[in-house]
Design a protein around this motif. Structure first.
Motif, PDB file in Angstrom:
ATOM      1  N   SER A  37      41.565  40.084  45.717  1.00 17.83           N
ATOM      2  CA  SER A  37      41.843  38.966  44.818  1.00 17.83           C
ATOM      3  C   SER A  37      42.707  39.439  43.664  1.00 17.83           C
ATOM      4  O   SER A  37      42.720  40.612  43.317  1.00 17.83           O
ATOM      5  N   ARG A  38      43.435  38.498  43.102  1.00 17.91           N
ATOM      6  CA  ARG A  38      44.205  38.735  41.884  1.00 17.91           C
ATOM      7  C   ARG A  38      43.584  37.906  40.782  1.00 17.91           C
ATOM      8  O   ARG A  38      43.046  36.837  41.032  1.00 17.91           O
ATOM      9  N   PHE A  39      43.664  38.374  39.585  1.00 20.50           N
ATOM     10  CA  PHE A  39      43.186  37.645  38.410  1.00 20.50           C
ATOM     11  C   PHE A  39      41.685  37.385  38.464  1.00 20.50           C
ATOM     12  O   PHE A  39      41.203  36.370  37.959  1.00 20.50           O
ATOM     13  N   PHE A  91      39.482  33.894  38.800  1.00 15.98           N
ATOM     14  CA  PHE A  91      40.336  32.731  38.539  1.00 15.98           C
ATOM     15  C   PHE A  91      41.446  32.545  39.567  1.00 15.98           C
ATOM     16  O   PHE A  91      41.968  31.456  39.720  1.00 15.98           O
ATOM     17  N   GLY A  92      41.812  33.583  40.277  1.00 18.90           N
ATOM     18  CA  GLY A  92      42.893  33.489  41.245  1.00 18.90           C
ATOM     19  C   GLY A  92      42.371  33.317  42.658  1.00 18.90           C
ATOM     20  O   GLY A  92      41.160  33.300  42.898  1.00 18.90           O
ATOM     21  N   PRO A  93      43.294  33.178  43.624  1.00 18.52           N
ATOM     22  CA  PRO A  93      42.873  33.047  45.023  1.00 18.52           C
ATOM     23  C   PRO A  93      42.194  34.327  45.520  1.00 18.52           C
ATOM     24  O   PRO A  93      42.442  35.413  45.010  1.00 18.52           O
ATOM     25  N   ARG A 101      41.062  29.151  47.553  1.00 22.39           N
ATOM     26  CA  ARG A 101      41.819  28.860  46.331  1.00 22.39           C
ATOM     27  C   ARG A 101      41.070  27.842  45.507  1.00 22.39           C
ATOM     28  O   ARG A 101      40.132  27.209  45.976  1.00 22.39           O
ATOM     29  N   LYS A 116      35.727  28.036  44.720  1.00 22.33           N
ATOM     30  CA  LYS A 116      36.265  28.709  45.910  1.00 22.33           C
ATOM     31  C   LYS A 116      35.573  28.307  47.205  1.00 22.33           C
ATOM     32  O   LYS A 116      36.097  28.526  48.282  1.00 22.33           O
TER      33      LYS A 116
END
Length: 194
Positions: free
Chosen positions: A68-70, A73-75, A94, A98
């Motif tokens: 995951s990124r962020f 908060f990210g996908p 996403r 989620k």
């Protein structure tokens, strides 16, 4: 092929095994079994980003890697690989919640959606098109969650698939249910499910 019959079955149960209330549990995180209760495979978490779906003998069926990124908060991407480290599918979550939808891609490149109607819904529908935009999408399967133990809150997912899905597509669906559980209850988290 992997465990004989595992991905040929139209219905399986992915659930948290029973555990003692009084001592620390050290068994597998999830068990995959027939509806009647015959154990087919087990899921263990090596850390917060790697999980292994294996036969009871320990032989690898699918490795699941979470990326995951962020942060939250990210996908979130899940990559499924076989024992030879070849990619055999993916799942992507996403949005803010989620667990509302996972976009799946099978080994052959078929795209599927695992969608539930709302945050409190206990059922996800498996379709090829968005059930919110398409008036009557073909239902290829269902995943229904319930609590196997009210006191401990053990989760149990019944996975029902259309007979027209092949073994490779069912493998992706079963692996994605493990991902749903990881999104709802990450390893080591005692928070209530999402």
């Amino acid at each position: 092929m992997t465990e004989p019959g595992l991905f040929e079955l139209e219905a399986v149960v992915v659930g948290q095994p029973e555990r003692s209330r009084w001592r620390r549990y050290v068994g597998p995180a999830l068990a995959v079994s027939t509806v009647e209760g015959t154990l087919l495979a087990q899921v263990t978490h090596t850390d917060d980003t790697h999980s292994l779906l294996a036969k009871a003998s320990g032989e690898c069926i699918v490795r699941i890697k979470r990326r995951s990124r962020f942060g939250q908060f990210g996908p979130v991407w899940f990559h499924f690989t076989d024992s030879a480290d070849s990619e055999v599918g993916t799942a992507v979550a996403r949005g803010v919640v989620k667990t509302l939808r996972l976009t799946l891609q099978t080994e052959q490149g078929r795209q599927l959606l695992l969608t539930r109607w709302g945050h409190l819904s206990a059922e996800w529908l498996l379709t090829e098109t968005d059930p919110r935009r398409s008036p009557a999408p073909e239902i290829l399967g269902r995943v229904t969650v319930s609590s196997g133990d009210a006191w401990l809150g053990l989760q149990r997912y019944v996975v029902e698939t259309n007979p027209r899905l092949n073994a490779f597509e069912r493998r992706t669906v079963v692996a994605s249910v493990v991902c749903l559980h990881l999104l709802r209850r990450p390893p080591g988290d005692s928070a209530a499910p999402a």
